[in-house]
Design a protein around this motif. Structure first.
Motif, mmCIF file in Angstrom:
data_model
loop_
_atom_site.group_PDB
_atom_site.id
_atom_site.type_symbol
_atom_site.label_atom_id
_atom_site.label_comp_id
_atom_site.label_asym_id
_atom_site.label_seq_id
_atom_site.Cartn_x
_atom_site.Cartn_y
_atom_site.Cartn_z
ATOM 1 N N ARG A 491 3.632 9.092 12.276
ATOM 2 C CA ARG A 491 2.830 8.148 10.929
ATOM 3 C C ARG A 491 3.169 6.839 11.498
ATOM 4 N N TYR A 542 -0.513 8.518 7.526
ATOM 5 C CA TYR A 542 -0.366 9.672 8.164
ATOM 6 C C TYR A 542 -1.782 10.264 8.880
ATOM 7 N N ASN A 543 -1.547 11.337 9.486
ATOM 8 C CA ASN A 543 -2.760 11.851 10.161
ATOM 9 C C ASN A 543 -3.678 12.378 9.356
ATOM 10 N N TYR A 546 -2.440 8.634 3.320
ATOM 11 C CA TYR A 546 -1.853 7.472 3.523
ATOM 12 C C TYR A 546 -1.065 7.279 2.028
ATOM 13 N N LYS A 553 0.563 10.471 -2.111
ATOM 14 C CA LYS A 553 -0.096 10.614 -0.867
ATOM 15 C C LYS A 553 -1.556 10.589 -1.340
#
Length: 611
Positions: A491, A542-543, A546, A553
């Protein structure tokens, strides 16, 4: 007046034949340091001779590893040999060097100057140190309203403790007082105003000023308006002049506008206050009206803050603008108008990263262009782990690993973006990064040192920044205590903070005060808990989403451009910052050498928001 201390360092002793003879000590090249000090003539307590005789010269290794030499000025040996290396010289003079220095004085000043220099065999190095007043200086004045309302004999006592106090009276109004604070842990001024009103009633107020710093002027003015008034103490810092202006006002508890603290006036919003007689105006409608031009007025309802006091938060203001405001009770103006001027709202220099240039003789970039002809892009504000090679300090690019570059094909604002890309060398993660500050050096092949921060005095409310991120599962794990494993995706993280970090405490430089050594976790700073941080925020990317400021999240496709808005969480509302830190890292745990070595983070369009 500044005291000029001139220090000349000579890297090689010249023999009579004019041939160069290299000096050796333990196989290190030697040089000669010649110290020549001159101090401008003094009035008051210390003569020029006294200052010369009191001066102390200390020489340290530049990396803060220890004291190398210490002399009184008159006892410096000639010649003074030093091994070729980098050093710092401190020159102290005045009261602080006395055998029994007076911690508080009306006349006796202390001076300090520091300068880094390098002894290089075969070269001559000239160094000049400017030593300025190193005291915390007070200047207390009594407004004419004090003499008009108090009997003679009123006093204002200020000091660090009972043994270091100065007493201001009418004859001392406007005088400078000098306090030695260097070396004290969290010094603070305690002050007391005492006097008798004309009717004989005793009157006193006390308070403290925290965070006292050497070399600062603390200026205060006392005003009296109404018997038994409420003491309002405000503190503002002008870091461009190192002057602190304070006003202590005994304000009336009567119907009318009340002064706002300087900290309540921002670039785009402010808080207005009024005192309203609760008996006389019970049930009335309390409002405030404000205008920037005197013709178009905006009216907002007041909120009852406490018994007899009202306030209103006004928003959408224009930075660097003077506003006039009024108190309205049932639509009728009560009392006189007041004015306020909003703070400036400077933008981030080179926030779209349009101004870059290649390091001299190299094929990698520094993120400014001294020849661009545009001020905001002509100096270093942003740095990266690449380093600047021959133009500064070697970084990863010196080992053939370029971790930060530009991308003209994938951008969001202007003609290019910044691409921070992970890599690895001998199994060690080299994390892509971009930050306000300057790379400070490599630690062998195991890490690096960074000085974070750039001078900044405005108070934004958020950072808006475009980012795009591609990542994979962690394939380099050097720390088992981070709560992640090789089954987790790496991340990215963008940190944003403003604060009052002192480089002498945090180990960096005056311009970039927060020093981080990636091989030493004890140097890491958590802006959420750090005592010198005024406000901070961050986004973890993150993948698949966010998280902003440790909130929930958000699911999102982060491999596409997203405009992130990172609000600043203010924990201190009565301080102005000295520096700003923005740090963009392709791996959140890159400082721990943990992440995915193929990760890429694109950054563009960084902009401060003032609301």
């Amino acid at each position: 007046m500044k005291k000029i201390l001139t220090i000349a360092s000579v890297g090689l002793l010249m023999v009579a034949s004019c041939a160069k003879t290299e000096l050796k000590e333990n196989n290190e090249g030697m040089g000669i340091l010649s110290v020549d000090m001159s101090i401008a003539p003094q009035t008051r307590a210390y003569s020029e001779t006294d200052l010369y005789n009191s001066a102390v010269v200390n020489i340290y290794k530049a990396d803060f590893s220890g004291l190398v030499r210490s002399y009184s000025y008159n006892d410096i040996p000639s010649p003074l040999y030093l091994a070729a290396d980098s050093y710092r010289v401190d020159v102290l003079a005045g009261e602080a060097t006395a055998a029994n220095p007076a911690a508080a004085s009306w006349e006796n000043k202390s001076y300090k100057g520091s300068k880094e220099f390098t002894i290089t065999a075969g070269n001559v190095t000239n160094v000049q140190v400017v030593a300025s007043v190193n005291n915390a200086v007070t200047n207390i004045t009594f407004d004419p309203t004090i003499a008009e309302n108090f009997k003679s004999g009123y006093t204002f006592t200020i000091g660090l403790d009972e043994s270091s106090q100065l007493v201001y009276n009418a004859s001392k109004s406007g005088a400078d007082g000098y306090f030695i604070v260097a070396g004290l842990v969290e010094p603070a001024f305690t002050w007391t105003f005492e006097g008798s009103l004309l009717d004989g009633t005793a009157f006193s107020r006390t308070g403290t000023i925290d965070g006292i710093l050497p070399g600062k002027l603390y200026r205060m003015n006392l005003m009296y308006t109404v018997k038994d008034g409420v003491l309002d103490f405000t503190l503002s810092v002008d870091y461009s002049t190192d002057i602190i202006d304070d006003t202590i006002i005994f304000e009336p508890v009567s119907t009318g506008l009340a002064a706002s603290s300087v900290y309540e006036i921002w670039a785009a919003h402010a808080t207005l206050h009024a005192d309203v007689d609760a008996t006389e105006y019970a049930g009335s409608k309390i409002q405030f009206a404000y205008s920037s031009n005197g013709s178009s007025w905006t009216t907002v309802d007041g909120v009852n803050d406490s018994e007899g006091t009202w306030k209103a938060d006004i928003k959408g203001l224009t930075p660097s603008t003077t506003y006039t405001y009024r108190l309205l009770i049932d639509g009728v103006q009560i009392g006189e108008e007041k004015t306020l001027t909003t703070e400036a709202a400077p933008k981030l220099p080179n926030g779209s990263f349009e101004y870059v240039s290649k390091v001299s003789g190299k094929d990698y970039y520094k993120f400014y262009d001294p020849n661009c002809g545009v001020e905001e892009g002509s100096y270093m504000f942003w740095g990266s782990g690449n380093g600047e090679g021959s133009e500064g300090v070697n970084g990863s690019a010196g080992m053939g690993i370029v971790i930060t570059t530009i991308d003209t094909g994938d951008k969001k604002d202007g003609s290019q973006s910044v691409l921070c890309q992970n890599n690895s060398i001998v199994g060690m993660l080299t994390a892509g990064n971009l930050f306000t500050g300057q790379f400070a050096g490599l630690v062998g092949t195991s890490g690096g040192k960074v000085n974070f921060g750039r001078p900044w005095t405005s108070r934004p409310t958020a950072l808006k920044i475009w980012a795009k991120y591609t990542t994979g599962q962690i394939n380099i794990l050097k720390n088992e205590n981070l709560g992640v494993s090789k089954s987790d995706y790496d991340r990215a993280q963008i940190k944003f903070a403003i604060g009052t970090w002192d480089y002498k405490k945090y180990g960096g430089t005056k311009d970039s005060p927060v020093h981080i050594n990636t091989t030493d976790a004890s140097t890491f700073v958590d802006f959420y808990t750090d005592e010198s941080t005024i406000a901070n925020g961050d986004v973890i990317i993150y993948n698949d989403g966010y998280m902003i400021n440790n909130g929930a999240k958000v699911t999102a496709t982060t491999s596409e451009w997203i405009e992130y808005i990172i609000p600043l969480d203010y924990r201190q509302l009565s301080a102005y910052p000295t520096h700003i830190v923005i740090s963009c890292a392709t791996s959140q745990f890159g400082d721990y050498f943990t992440g995915y070595d193929g990760g890429k983070l694109w950054i563009d369009g960084a902009e401060l928001i003032y609301e």
